[in-house]
Scaffold this active site. Structure first.
Site, PDB file in Angstrom:
ATOM      1  N   ASP A   1       0.814  -1.221   0.000  1.00 20.97           N
ATOM      2  CA  ASP A   1       0.000   0.000   0.000  1.00 20.97           C
ATOM      3  C   ASP A   1       0.848   1.272   0.000  1.00 20.97           C
ATOM      4  O   ASP A   1       0.466   2.287   0.577  1.00 20.97           O
ATOM      5  CB  ASP A   1      -0.973   0.005   1.199  1.00 20.97           C
ATOM      6  CG  ASP A   1      -1.817  -1.254   1.218  1.00 20.97           C
ATOM      7  OD1 ASP A   1      -2.260  -1.665   0.142  1.00 20.97           O
ATOM      8  OD2 ASP A   1      -2.016  -1.833   2.302  1.00 20.97           O
ATOM      9  N   GLU A   2       1.972   1.214  -0.671  1.00 23.15           N
ATOM     10  CA  GLU A   2       2.853   2.394  -0.759  1.00 23.15           C
ATOM     11  C   GLU A   2       2.395   3.354  -1.861  1.00 23.15           C
ATOM     12  O   GLU A   2       2.905   4.470  -1.953  1.00 23.15           O
ATOM     13  CB  GLU A   2       4.307   1.973  -1.057  1.00 23.15           C
ATOM     14  CG  GLU A   2       4.960   1.082  -0.009  1.00 23.15           C
ATOM     15  CD  GLU A   2       4.759  -0.393  -0.306  1.00 23.15           C
ATOM     16  OE1 GLU A   2       3.967  -0.734  -1.204  1.00 23.15           O
ATOM     17  OE2 GLU A   2       5.383  -1.227   0.381  1.00 23.15           O
TER      18      GLU A   2
ATOM     19  N   LYS B   1       1.929   1.942  -5.237  1.00 22.19           N
ATOM     20  CA  LYS B   1       2.544   1.375  -6.447  1.00 22.19           C
ATOM     21  C   LYS B   1       1.659   1.572  -7.676  1.00 22.19           C
ATOM     22  O   LYS B   1       2.161   1.811  -8.772  1.00 22.19           O
ATOM     23  CB  LYS B   1       2.805  -0.130  -6.258  1.00 22.19           C
ATOM     24  CG  LYS B   1       3.771  -0.438  -5.139  1.00 22.19           C
ATOM     25  CD  LYS B   1       3.982  -1.935  -4.982  1.00 22.19           C
ATOM     26  CE  LYS B   1       2.822  -2.677  -4.361  1.00 22.19           C
ATOM     27  NZ  LYS B   1       2.558  -2.388  -2.947  1.00 22.19           N
TER      28      LYS B   1
ATOM     29  N   GLY C   1      -4.104  -4.517  -4.009  1.00 22.56           N
ATOM     30  CA  GLY C   1      -5.150  -3.514  -4.223  1.00 22.56           C
ATOM     31  C   GLY C   1      -4.489  -2.244  -4.703  1.00 22.56           C
ATOM     32  O   GLY C   1      -3.939  -1.500  -3.898  1.00 22.56           O
ATOM     33  N   HIS C   2      -4.480  -2.014  -5.989  1.00 22.76           N
ATOM     34  CA  HIS C   2      -3.787  -0.852  -6.544  1.00 22.76           C
ATOM     35  C   HIS C   2      -4.807   0.185  -7.019  1.00 22.76           C
ATOM     36  O   HIS C   2      -5.563  -0.052  -7.946  1.00 22.76           O
ATOM     37  CB  HIS C   2      -2.868  -1.285  -7.700  1.00 22.76           C
ATOM     38  CG  HIS C   2      -1.750  -2.175  -7.228  1.00 22.76           C
ATOM     39  ND1 HIS C   2      -0.929  -2.860  -8.060  1.00 22.76           N
ATOM     40  CD2 HIS C   2      -1.328  -2.469  -5.972  1.00 22.76           C
ATOM     41  CE1 HIS C   2      -0.045  -3.545  -7.348  1.00 22.76           C
ATOM     42  NE2 HIS C   2      -0.274  -3.333  -6.077  1.00 22.76           N
TER      43      HIS C   2
ATOM     44  N   GLN D   1       2.237  -6.216  -3.192  1.00 26.84           N
ATOM     45  CA  GLN D   1       2.756  -6.286  -1.818  1.00 26.84           C
ATOM     46  C   GLN D   1       4.043  -5.456  -1.666  1.00 26.84           C
ATOM     47  O   GLN D   1       4.495  -4.815  -2.598  1.00 26.84           O
ATOM     48  CB  GLN D   1       3.013  -7.739  -1.360  1.00 26.84           C
ATOM     49  CG  GLN D   1       1.746  -8.552  -1.173  1.00 26.84           C
ATOM     50  CD  GLN D   1       1.161  -9.081  -2.452  1.00 26.84           C
ATOM     51  OE1 GLN D   1       1.836  -9.715  -3.243  1.00 26.84           O
ATOM     52  NE2 GLN D   1      -0.107  -8.834  -2.670  1.00 26.84           N
TER      53      GLN D   1
ATOM     54  N   THR E   1       3.434 -12.500   2.923  1.00 27.76           N
ATOM     55  CA  THR E   1       2.641 -13.146   1.890  1.00 27.76           C
ATOM     56  C   THR E   1       3.408 -14.382   1.413  1.00 27.76           C
ATOM     57  O   THR E   1       4.474 -14.701   1.960  1.00 27.76           O
ATOM     58  CB  THR E   1       2.289 -12.146   0.755  1.00 27.76           C
ATOM     59  OG1 THR E   1       1.279 -12.726  -0.060  1.00 27.76           O
ATOM     60  CG2 THR E   1       3.503 -11.760  -0.078  1.00 27.76           C
TER      61      THR E   1
ATOM     62  N   SER F   1       5.122  12.205  -4.652  1.00 29.44           N
ATOM     63  CA  SER F   1       3.712  12.196  -5.024  1.00 29.44           C
ATOM     64  C   SER F   1       2.888  12.862  -3.931  1.00 29.44           C
ATOM     65  O   SER F   1       3.035  12.554  -2.747  1.00 29.44           O
ATOM     66  CB  SER F   1       3.259  10.748  -5.232  1.00 29.44           C
ATOM     67  OG  SER F   1       1.864  10.715  -5.348  1.00 29.44           O
ATOM     68  N   LEU F   2       2.016  13.792  -4.345  1.00 27.18           N
ATOM     69  CA  LEU F   2       1.216  14.542  -3.369  1.00 27.18           C
ATOM     70  C   LEU F   2      -0.270  14.336  -3.606  1.00 27.18           C
ATOM     71  O   LEU F   2      -1.084  15.215  -3.329  1.00 27.18           O
ATOM     72  CB  LEU F   2       1.559  16.038  -3.462  1.00 27.18           C
ATOM     73  CG  LEU F   2       3.034  16.409  -3.272  1.00 27.18           C
ATOM     74  CD1 LEU F   2       3.248  17.893  -3.497  1.00 27.18           C
ATOM     75  CD2 LEU F   2       3.509  16.028  -1.874  1.00 27.18           C
TER      76      LEU F   2
HETATM   77  P1  IMO Z   1      -0.624  -4.268  -2.286  1.00 32.95           P
HETATM   78  O1  IMO Z   1      -0.250  -4.794  -3.629  1.00 32.95           O
HETATM   79  C1  IMO Z   1      -1.046  -4.710   1.979  1.00 32.95           C
HETATM   80  C2  IMO Z   1      -0.833  -8.784   3.613  1.00 32.95           C
HETATM   81  C3  IMO Z   1      -2.063  -9.280   4.327  1.00 32.95           C
HETATM   82  C4  IMO Z   1      -1.428 -10.201   5.347  1.00 32.95           C
HETATM   83  C5  IMO Z   1      -0.263 -10.830   4.566  1.00 32.95           C
HETATM   84  C6  IMO Z   1      -0.576 -12.198   3.968  1.00 32.95           C
HETATM   85  O2  IMO Z   1      -1.862  -3.437  -2.252  1.00 32.95           O
HETATM   86  O3  IMO Z   1       0.543  -3.633  -1.603  1.00 32.95           O
HETATM   87  P2  IMO Z   1      -2.050 -12.934   1.878  1.00 32.95           P
HETATM   88  O4  IMO Z   1      -3.511 -12.752   1.595  1.00 32.95           O
HETATM   89  O5  IMO Z   1      -1.142 -12.304   0.869  1.00 32.95           O
HETATM   90  O6  IMO Z   1      -1.688 -14.359   2.159  1.00 32.95           O
HETATM   91  O7  IMO Z   1      -1.808 -12.166   3.269  1.00 32.95           O
HETATM   92  O8  IMO Z   1       0.025  -9.913   3.535  1.00 32.95           O
HETATM   93  N1  IMO Z   1      -1.052  -8.282   2.242  1.00 32.95           N
HETATM   94  C7  IMO Z   1      -1.069  -6.988   1.890  1.00 32.95           C
HETATM   95  N2  IMO Z   1      -0.996  -5.867   2.644  1.00 32.95           N
HETATM   96  N3  IMO Z   1      -1.131  -4.581   0.643  1.00 32.95           N
HETATM   97  C8  IMO Z   1      -1.145  -5.692  -0.130  1.00 32.95           C
HETATM   98  O9  IMO Z   1      -1.041  -5.614  -1.467  1.00 32.95           O
HETATM   99  C9  IMO Z   1      -1.183  -6.969   0.488  1.00 32.95           C
HETATM  100  N4  IMO Z   1      -1.258  -8.232   0.037  1.00 32.95           N
HETATM  101  C10 IMO Z   1      -1.148  -9.016   1.114  1.00 32.95           C
HETATM  102  O10 IMO Z   1      -2.782  -8.237   4.934  1.00 32.95           O
HETATM  103  O11 IMO Z   1      -0.862  -9.452   6.389  1.00 32.95           O
HETATM  104 MG    MG Z   2      -3.109  -3.234  -0.631  1.00 35.69          MG
END
Ligand code: IMO
Ligand code: MG
Length: 429
Positions: free
Chosen positions: A13-14, A16, A40-41, A222, A237, A411-412
């Site tokens: 969730d940075e 990306k 979740g992008h 992630q 993950t 990014s703002l």
């Molecule tokens: P983006 O691409 C934030 C976290 C889950 C959990 C751990 C394992 O938006 O950065 P999983 O369902 O992958 O087996 O869960 O990883 N997690 C994320 N946290 N953003 C994500 O994706 C994530 N995808 C998995 O919350 O802690």
């Molecule tokens: Mg996410």
């Protein structure tokens, strides 16, 4: 030809999605190499927000090729839904979206098992999308790939074997295995015609693209601290979102990777369980959550929030050899009186400057902070780095110095215009 890897450097969730979308107009191919629809992008296109879970964030540009490579796990139903969502919004994907025939598929029992395991002793706080159980099957060598899904007899045999293997866990948790199987076969009949044209040998496509001097962007899902090997194990993950994951996740050699870009948020968030040294449990944490809209794009869960952790980002820079960074959400910090940066950890009197591997240290270490005065001025809407409040400029420069990589972009906001190119316009490839 050139290639660029875009990675998350914290716990996901940075931002990306926005960054890939920003750079994608210079790319010909955008490729996802790991994870699944746990991502979740969020991006803004033509003033409309889009959330993508599985399809690369370049898809909103017409004419870009988007590939879901072999390292990704694909839920066929989620794929169909996401394509339909794009279609409803006038974005055609035919002949430019391709999914690897080697990608393993997520079936409903993976999702059940993900949920069941979350109720057990080790709670990870997964997205319950079946990601972990699907990768487990891949490693156990009983997984089902997209190519197997297309071949009726092969698929039916593999499904039978899989359901036998999972029979007790499913039955013990009230799942009617016969009905489950019927549903899976019915889904396949419905999906087959739709999915077949998207299935391809993506590794070969990338090889050809490289040969034809195309620009290729590899997009991680992630963050590096959720990496199976280098993250906060076991609270991670089930794949490798670090740069190393690209080679096995798409089928290219390491010398084909030209550059690695890290995306870093101006503070830290995390969803799910696991250590987080600079987490804030007070009003400041709440402030960041509300100001940054820190609620999961996939699960809607409120994200845990905390101060920037330089130990974490320095670790990510090292394991992926990140050469440049994009800093996101600096605008969310504009009204803070005093800002802290975690520069090291302390546990039992010992100072840790490098990210510790021990679960105990990760869990109990206290952050060592540097303090800064607040920005004292508007950040949102600024388009020139030198016009940012001086304290905001100093904060950015201090982060660069602590993590060991330059920040090229700030990014703002979610919109494309809300981006500062710190050192002038950047050639990404
Ligand atoms: P983006 O691409 C934030 C976290 C889950 C959990 C751990 C394992 O938006 O950065 P999983 O369902 O992958 O087996 O869960 O990883 N997690 C994320 N946290 N953003 C994500 O994706 C994530 N995808 C998995 O919350 O802690
Ligand atoms: Mg996410």
């Amino acid at each position: 030809m050139s290639t660029l890897v875009v990675l998350g450097t914290q716990w996901g969730d940075e931002g990306k999605g926005k960054v890939v979308h920003y750079i994608a107009n210079q790319a010909d191919y955008i490729v996802r190499f790991q994870g699944g629809n746990n991502a979740g992008h969020t991006l803004i296109y033509k003033d409309k927000p889009f959330v993508l879970h599985l399809i690369p964030s370049g898809i909103l540009f017409p004419k870009k090729y988007c590939l879901i490579a072999n390292g990704v796990v694909v839920d066929p139903i989620a794929l169909k839904d996401e394509i339909a969502m794009l279609d409803d919004n006038g974005i055609a994907v035919k002949d430019r979206l391709f999914v690897s025939q080697q990608a393993h598929i997520i079936l409903p029992y993976h999702k059940f098992i993900d949920s069941i395991l979350e109720e057990g002793n080790v709670k990870i706080g997964t997205t319950k999308r079946g990601i972990g159980p699907c990768y487990c099957d891949k490693v156990k060598r009983i997984g089902i790939r997209l190519i197997d899904y297309l071949e009726k007899d092969v698929f039916e045999d593999l499904l039978e074997e899989n359901l036998k293997e999972k029979n007790s866990i499913l039955k013990n948790n009230g799942v009617n295995v016969k009905t489950l199987k019927k549903g899976i076969l019915k889904d396949r009949n419905k999906l087959l015609k739709f999915i077949t044209p998207f299935v391809a040998d993506t590794s070969l496509m990338i090889e050809n693209a490289i040969r034809n001097n195309k620009n290729i962007l590899f997009e991680s899902a992630q963050g590096s601290l959720l990496d199976l090997d280098f993250g906060t194990y076991p609270f991670v993950t089930s794949s490798n979102p670090i740069a190393g994951g690209v080679c096995s996740g798409v089928g290219i050699g390491p010398t084909k990777i030209a550059s690695v870009l890290g995306v870093v948020k101006a503070y830290v968030t995390r969803v799910g369980e696991g250590p987080f040294a600079s987490e804030l449990f007070d009003k400041m944490g709440e402030f960041l959550r509300e100001k940054g809209g820190e609620y999961g794009a996939t699960t809607g869960r409120p994200r845990r929030c905390g101060w920037f952790d330089a130990v974490v980002v320095r670790h990510s820079v090292r394991v992926s050899d990140i050469k440049r960074l994009v800093l996101t959400k600096l605008d969310c910090m504009e009204d803070i009186e005093r800002i802290k940066i975690c520069v090291a950890y302390k546990y039992k009197g010992k100072i840790y400057k490098e990210f510790p591997v021990s679960r105990t240290v990760q869990k109990y270490a206290k952050p060592v902070y540097e303090e800064f005065p607040g920005f004292k001025g508007k950040v949102k809407g600024v388009t020139d780095f030198k016009k940012l409040p001086i304290n905001a400029q100093k904060y950015v420069k201090r982060l660069e110095c602590l993590v060991g990589a330059p920040i090229d972009l700030v990014s703002l906001g979610r919109k494309r215009e809300e981006t500062i190119e710190v050192n002038g316009s950047v050639k990404w490839f």
